[in-house]
Scaffold this active site. Sequence first.
Site, PDB file in Angstrom:
ATOM      1  CE  LYS A   1      -2.636   3.137   1.653  1.00 44.61           C
ATOM      2  NZ  LYS A   1      -2.143   4.848   1.844  1.00 44.61           N
TER       3      LYS A   1
ATOM      4  CB  SER B   1       3.600   9.851  11.256  1.00 47.03           C
ATOM      5  OG  SER B   1       2.119   9.333  11.372  1.00 47.03           O
TER       6      SER B   1
ATOM      7  CD  GLU C   1      12.010   4.349   9.265  1.00 48.28           C
ATOM      8  OE1 GLU C   1      11.786   5.544   9.745  1.00 48.28           O
ATOM      9  OE2 GLU C   1      12.278   4.703   7.696  1.00 48.28           O
TER      10      GLU C   1
ATOM     11  CB  CYS D   1      12.410   9.767   9.922  1.00 48.81           C
ATOM     12  SG  CYS D   1      13.079   8.275   8.935  1.00 48.81           S
TER      13      CYS D   1
ATOM     14  CD  GLU E   1       9.482  12.912  11.753  1.00 47.02           C
ATOM     15  OE1 GLU E   1      10.421  12.553  11.347  1.00 47.02           O
ATOM     16  OE2 GLU E   1       8.455  12.334  11.996  1.00 47.02           O
TER      17      GLU E   1
END
Length: 486
Positions: free
Chosen positions: A184, A238, A259, A293, A391
């Site tokens: 996906k 996220s 991750e 990230c 973030e």
Amino acid sequence: MSPAADGQRLLIGGAWAEPDGGHYAVTDPATEERVGWAPEASRDQVLAACAAAREAFGPWSRTPPEERAAVLARAADVIAGRFAPYAELAQAESGATTGTARAMQVGVGLARFRRYARAEPAEWPIPPQINEAGPMGRAAVMGALAVRQPVGVVTCITSYNNPWANPAGKIAPALAMGNTVVVKPAPQDPLSVYRMAEALEAAGAPPGVVNVVCGQSPSVGEAAVESADVDMVSFTGSTAVGQRIAETCGRGMKRQLMELGGKGAALVLDDADLASAVAGIGTTFSFYSGQICTAPTRVLAQRGVYDRLVEQLAAYAARLKVGDPREPDTVVGPVISAAHRDRVESYVELGRKEGAVVVTGGERPPYERGFYVAPTLLADCTNDMRVAREEIFGPVVVVVPFDDEDEGVALANDSDYGLIDYVWSGDVARAFRVARRLRAGGVGVNTVGRNMEAPFGGFKKSGVGRDVGSYALHAYSEVQAVVWPG
């Protein structure tokens, strides 16, 4: 092959299917023009893809590892033969600069297919053990063998910042281990993932081994996670979404590889080579326009070098050309969407309100079209500011001063995240000493470079599990113990 003239089709069980939900436009972040039409899958189509992967799992898992590796090798050859158009599409979808689209997107994706086309041993002996009080009532020497077995059906949910390297890093090792996959991709740039699926189809991947579904509705991803046919979820994205996925996985006892977000601390000690530190930290401005990230977005500078570091970072950022990523001298391209640009800009304004000093940037570049954000440096920050804790995922760097080594380490560890941190020091022994004290899954010492065989993953809210290199083969497998009397 998947006809895409009137819109991309879904790949379900080896067939290219028209999406029940129609199509939506994929937009070039640099020009705001339409790149193509992506399919909107229905929940039933996602569940059908999971069922197809379940049906294909048995035969594929029994296929000799050398044959599975050969499929990956042939797919790599297909990707190499179509490298230029694939890079052009990746650039159009993601807004990456030409160098990034070629080297770090398609190039890394290709390298990962080739890496996992090398079959590795799936079993290893365990030293025999003398069992003096066994269930048979007499002593015996027991032999044992550890065997790596595929998990089953893996749902791979990928991020928008790299439509090649990230999916390839999931699909290739999962297939190499004998799993089947339902992919996906991110809704912003899914078309490249369909090209990857076409390459695998051309390479001889059997029907149902690779399935690709996508859509803008959250229900698409939810169905791919919730399906009873799915044994594992591999997610990049996220922390907030990862937490929701983990809750679902927990209810179904599904394996997971997560991750998630990061707020990488870059400790610049007072004996550091500032030119090296500036060049490394400066990648936050240029690499994916900060949409990564692992970026060193939270700079912790010892007071002896603080003023000079801020001055040099500001000068570095001011020299970077922001603009059309197709131009050869462009260093900073757009962010992925207008909504994300607004989000990044809102953080810069929040930093101002919190008391940070905007040393450079903070203004929208003067382009009529494209989702551009100027490289921005926020100085005189404190570690309790939201811009230092959350973030931002854009070309924004915050700088926090500290006095001594212990304070620097404490500030670095005072974070919900722990993906990758960095240390710059002219004393390598000192740098390694500091690195060992950091609560992060990885630490770069005087570099932002990566070793693609080193384990990758995070502490705390930055994720669960490790992948890359041989670690990915472990991540997409279960370990079975076979024991016998010697």
